[in-house]
Design a protein around this motif. Sequence first.
Motif, short mmCIF file in Angstrom:
data_model
loop_
_atom_site.label_atom_id
_atom_site.label_comp_id
_atom_site.label_asym_id
_atom_site.label_seq_id
_atom_site.Cartn_x
_atom_site.Cartn_y
_atom_site.Cartn_z
N LEU A 17 6.74 28.74 -95.01
CA LEU A 17 7.46 27.69 -94.29
C LEU A 17 8.88 27.56 -94.84
O LEU A 17 9.86 27.47 -94.08
CB LEU A 17 6.73 26.36 -94.41
CG LEU A 17 5.24 26.35 -93.99
CD1 LEU A 17 4.64 24.96 -94.20
CD2 LEU A 17 5.08 26.79 -92.54
N SER A 54 -1.91 18.40 -89.06
CA SER A 54 -2.64 18.35 -90.32
C SER A 54 -3.42 17.05 -90.46
O SER A 54 -2.94 15.98 -90.06
CB SER A 54 -1.66 18.49 -91.50
OG SER A 54 -1.46 19.85 -91.82
N ALA A 103 -0.75 30.45 -93.73
CA ALA A 103 -1.22 30.39 -95.12
C ALA A 103 -2.43 31.31 -95.24
O ALA A 103 -3.54 30.94 -94.87
CB ALA A 103 -1.58 28.97 -95.51
C1 LIG Z 1 -2.59 25.17 -96.76
C2 LIG Z 1 -1.56 25.07 -95.72
C3 LIG Z 1 -0.25 25.47 -95.97
C4 LIG Z 1 0.23 25.91 -97.33
O1 LIG Z 1 -0.46 27.00 -97.86
P1 LIG Z 1 -0.41 27.23 -99.45
O2 LIG Z 1 -0.78 28.67 -99.57
O3 LIG Z 1 -1.41 26.29 -100.04
O4 LIG Z 1 0.98 26.96 -99.90
C5 LIG Z 1 0.65 25.38 -94.94
N1 LIG Z 1 0.29 24.92 -93.74
C6 LIG Z 1 -0.95 24.53 -93.46
C7 LIG Z 1 -1.28 24.02 -92.09
C8 LIG Z 1 -1.92 24.59 -94.44
O5 LIG Z 1 -3.16 24.17 -94.17
#
Ligand SMILES: *Cc1c(COP(=O)(O)O)cnc(C)c1O
Length: 402
Positions: free
Chosen positions: A91, A159, A212
């Motif tokens: 991101l 989320s 991710a």
């Molecule tokens: C877990 C997650 C992330 C970040 O992933 P990491 O590898 O933990 O940094 C980004 N976006 C969403 C929707 C996630 O669930």
Amino acid sequence: MNDSTPDIRTRIVHHPYQPPEGFVAPQPGVFKASTVIFPNVAAMREREWKDKTGYTYGLHGTPTTYLLEERLATLEGGRQCLLVPSGLAALATVALALLRTGDEVLIPDNAYGPNKALAEVELAHYGIRHVLYDAMDPQDLAAKITPATRLVWLEAPGSVTLEFPDLPELVRICRARGVCTALDNTWGAGLAFAPFDLCGDGSLGVDVSAHALTKYPSGGGDVLMGSIVTRDEALHLKIKLTHMRLGLGVGANDVEAVLRALPSMALRYRAHDQVARELARWLATQAAVAQVLHPALPGAPGHAHWQALCGQADAAAGLFSVVIDARHSQAQVDRFCDSLQLFKIGYSWGGPISLVMPYELASMRQRPTPHLRAGTVVRFSIGLEAQEDLRRDLAQALAAAF
Ligand SMILES: *Cc1c(COP(=O)(O)O)cnc(C)c1O
């Protein structure tokens, strides 16, 4: 170098033996490198690090990372892929590559929290403004796009509260204004819907899909990694140049773990999904539960949009939340989470162990949430345990707490 080279230290480093070529096995080899060795100076000068015609430096790719990138691009229906050390790094890399001082970025209020935090602090320090929009109201997005808007983040579903937006409509609005769209595609994982082909006829897709790999592609709860998939070569190159200058690399062992888990991902995703839906339906019948938030269940916010986009695949991640009725105290909700035996308390999802996490929604949303019942939000990530054992665990914890 030959056997007459005297010193054993040198002979071991420069050993002449080469294993025979043509080794073929189910799993690809794991190549590890910072240094990549060139046959001569001319080759070193000629090598191009920007594409996959060769190798220049470990940070810019090895056979192992190229393999995973190509498989992930295919998974998501894209053409190019970059690997980064976490989903959040994916991101951040997209934002840093595409935004500059004076630009605006639009982020859904229900986006992955750390994406909003990055905009609030680092992007603000760089003079990049962020505006939160209501992903469930396309007109709100349309109204907030200005001539300074350079990037719109999308997430389907949101989320924690898992509202499923009208993704094609949001993309259409951005397209009409010529604004770049980037989807956080962690939930869909390339399986629930095709991010670059939202209508099934090749007419509409996002520009960037960030994922991710930490979640379903890894599948083990033991790897942190992210990917950035695109279909446009110029856009890919723009992000890749930033990726290179930021020095983002991933470890070969972690790439190997994802390569090993990827073939079983569709089966795992289906298994997580089936048990999650059954448990979500069962929880909806429980007295302490005021609301179940699962986009594949009728009545959930955005269910019709989920149906339109994912109905054909009939696919959803193994993730859902419940709202525990407001008549129960925070202490009771905590006791419920603590009473669970099989569900462990922890962040992230996509692994074999079921997880639970209570959230304080008030601190996570800037906009009102009238579609949510009053109470405490608890999120579940369903692992790969037997459904009946998980249901029994939920039942005993509900009885212990409420
Ligand atoms: C877990 C997650 C992330 C970040 O992933 P990491 O590898 O933990 O940094 C980004 N976006 C969403 C929707 C996630 O669930």
